[in-house]
Scaffold this active site. Structure first.
Site, short mmCIF file in Angstrom:
data_model
loop_
_atom_site.label_atom_id
_atom_site.label_comp_id
_atom_site.label_asym_id
_atom_site.label_seq_id
_atom_site.Cartn_x
_atom_site.Cartn_y
_atom_site.Cartn_z
N ASN A 35 33.45 21.59 25.71
CA ASN A 35 32.36 22.29 25.03
C ASN A 35 31.26 22.73 25.99
O ASN A 35 30.40 23.53 25.61
CB ASN A 35 31.77 21.42 23.93
CG ASN A 35 32.71 21.28 22.75
OD1 ASN A 35 33.65 22.06 22.59
ND2 ASN A 35 32.48 20.28 21.91
N CYS B 180 39.62 26.28 15.08
CA CYS B 180 39.91 25.28 14.05
C CYS B 180 39.45 25.77 12.69
O CYS B 180 38.38 26.34 12.54
CB CYS B 180 39.19 23.96 14.37
SG CYS B 180 39.96 22.97 15.65
#
Length: 430
Positions: A23, A126
């Protein structure tokens, strides 16, 4: 399709190297679009999402080399990668690339700031709730961008060739939108003030990167970030921070199975709330010269209630893993999800292992059981998939986790790291 086979019941012992944070790496890679010089990133994890973003950046004309060569490097863990966006050949990010990973939408900020235009497909990734991009678009409009959404694409242009600094208050905290606006404002004319900005460590890492490139950013890590735009940015050499989600995941695995593991390279300040919660479950966590030591002896797992919230609170990306840990706690725990509206898809799969979990809106009530039993389970998303691995490590018998491509998006060589600490775990290729 690959799957992971686990035989549970073994304590973990040894050390696990913590990889660079996915991230953090992704926005740093995207920041390479802001300069025609070379941006060198150290500690970049070898993950499916990183490889996908390399393909997306390549579509725009970004060249890269891994430790001085283009070939993938398999030895070791995280890598050093050089990115050169000297020649931007295309400002369009097509659906067939962006649809595979949500963060790839973030290229809209740097492309718009440097090139004055961008055409970017609406994102994928996702399937956790809706995760709209409204905040990205509102923020870019506040900086003077003209935007249009047509046939699944956002078409963005600057007025007079350059974005203009402004004050923007995020209606809700958004890590992705904070990344995008910070990058875009770095090349805007004048001062930009972002209020109610995300405070995550990955935001700080990006600000450090941009400042090393010549940006003027202050306040990163607080709710108010000030960016004094500059004419151009240069190259830099920046290190990706260690992955706090990977750190918390392995800490929970030790807490669930018992054992004694040192998480090499972990930085406790990046996830202190999560470590405090794990300690409350009965694990002993101490800082070492090289990272964090997690230890749990024979004592049972204590139930702890948690609520996810933006940093520095308990992270949503550790919610599924913590639920896995709580399935074997001595009593009931309540886990409340406030970030995403559909992040309990792992509940029914944990139930296949014998977990007792009931849902009430955005809260899961977990009634701990004495033991879990192995079974075939199906991964539904990145974090849910690793919660099933953690549960499988503690379950009696054999657990098979299917759809492990989700794991490959965010965990570098997970089965190898766990196997080296005594877990019976292997990848089975289809």
């Amino acid at each position: 399709m690959d799957r992971i086979r686990i035989v549970g019941g073994n304590k973990l012992a040894g050390s696990i190297p913590i990889s660079g944070a996915k991230n953090a790496a992704l926005p740093l890679m995207i920041a390479s679009l802001l300069t025609d010089d070379t941006l060198t990133l150290e500690n970049v994890p070898h993950l499916a999402d990183v490889e996908q973003l390399i393909r997306i950046l390549g579509n725009h004309g970004v060249d890269y080399s891994v430790n001085g060569r283009r070939e993938k490097q398999n030895e070791g863990y995280s890598r050093t990668i050089n990115f050169s966006a000297r020649n931007i050949v295309d400002t369009t990010a097509p659906y067939e690339l962006v649809s595979k990973m949500r963060a790839s939408f973030w290229v809209i900020g740097p492309l718009l700031a440097r090139m004055g235009e961008a055409k970017v497909s609406l994102p994928g990734g996702c399937a956790i709730g809706t995760r709209p991009v409204d905040l990205f678009l509102e923020g870019l409009q506040a900086l003077g961008a003209d935007l249009d959404v047509d046939t699944g694409y956002v078409i963005a242009k600057t007025k007079n060739g350059r974005l203009v600094g402004n004050r923007y208050v995020f209606p809700k905290v958004s890590v992705g939108a904070t990344h995008v606006l910070m990058m875009a404002a770095s090349l805007a004319k004048g001062e930009t003030v972002l209020e109610n900005a995300a405070c995550e460590p990955e935001i700080v890492n990006l600000a450090e990167c941009l400042n090393a490139m010549g940006a003027r950013i202050s306040g990163a890590g607080t709710p108010t970030i000030t960016i004094d735009g500059v004419e151009s940015l240069s190259g830099a050499r920046v290190r990706v921070i260690p992955d706090r989600i990977e750190t918390g995941t392995y800490a929970m695995a030790v807490a669930m199975t018992g054992g004694d593991v040192v998480l090499e390279g972990a930085r406790p300040e990046l996830l202190q709330t999560a470590l405090d919660v794990i300690s409350q479950t009965g694990a002993e966590i101490t800082q070492t010269n090289s990272g964090i030591r997690v230890k749990r002896n024979g004592a049972g797992i204590s139930p702890v209630d948690v609520t996810t919230a933006p940093f520095p609170a308990f992270p949503t990306d550790l919610q599924a893993q913590f639920m896995g840990l709580m399935t074997m706690a001595k009593g009931k725990s309540r886990i409340t999800e406030t970030i995403f509206e559909n992040r309990f898809m792992h509940v029914q799969e944990l139930a296949r292992l014998g977990a007792h979990i009931t849902l009430s809106g955005q809260t899961a009530i977990v009634d701990g059981v004495a033991k879990l039993k192995g079974a075939p389970v199906m991964a539904t998303d990145l974090r849910a998939s690793v919660s099933l691995v953690i549960a499988g490590l503690a379950a009696e018998g054999e657990t098979t986790v299917n759809r492990v491509y989700h794991l490959d998006r965010g965990f570098e060589r997970l089965e190898e790291k766990l196997s080296n600490c005594g877990a019976v775990i292997e990848r089975i290729s289809a």
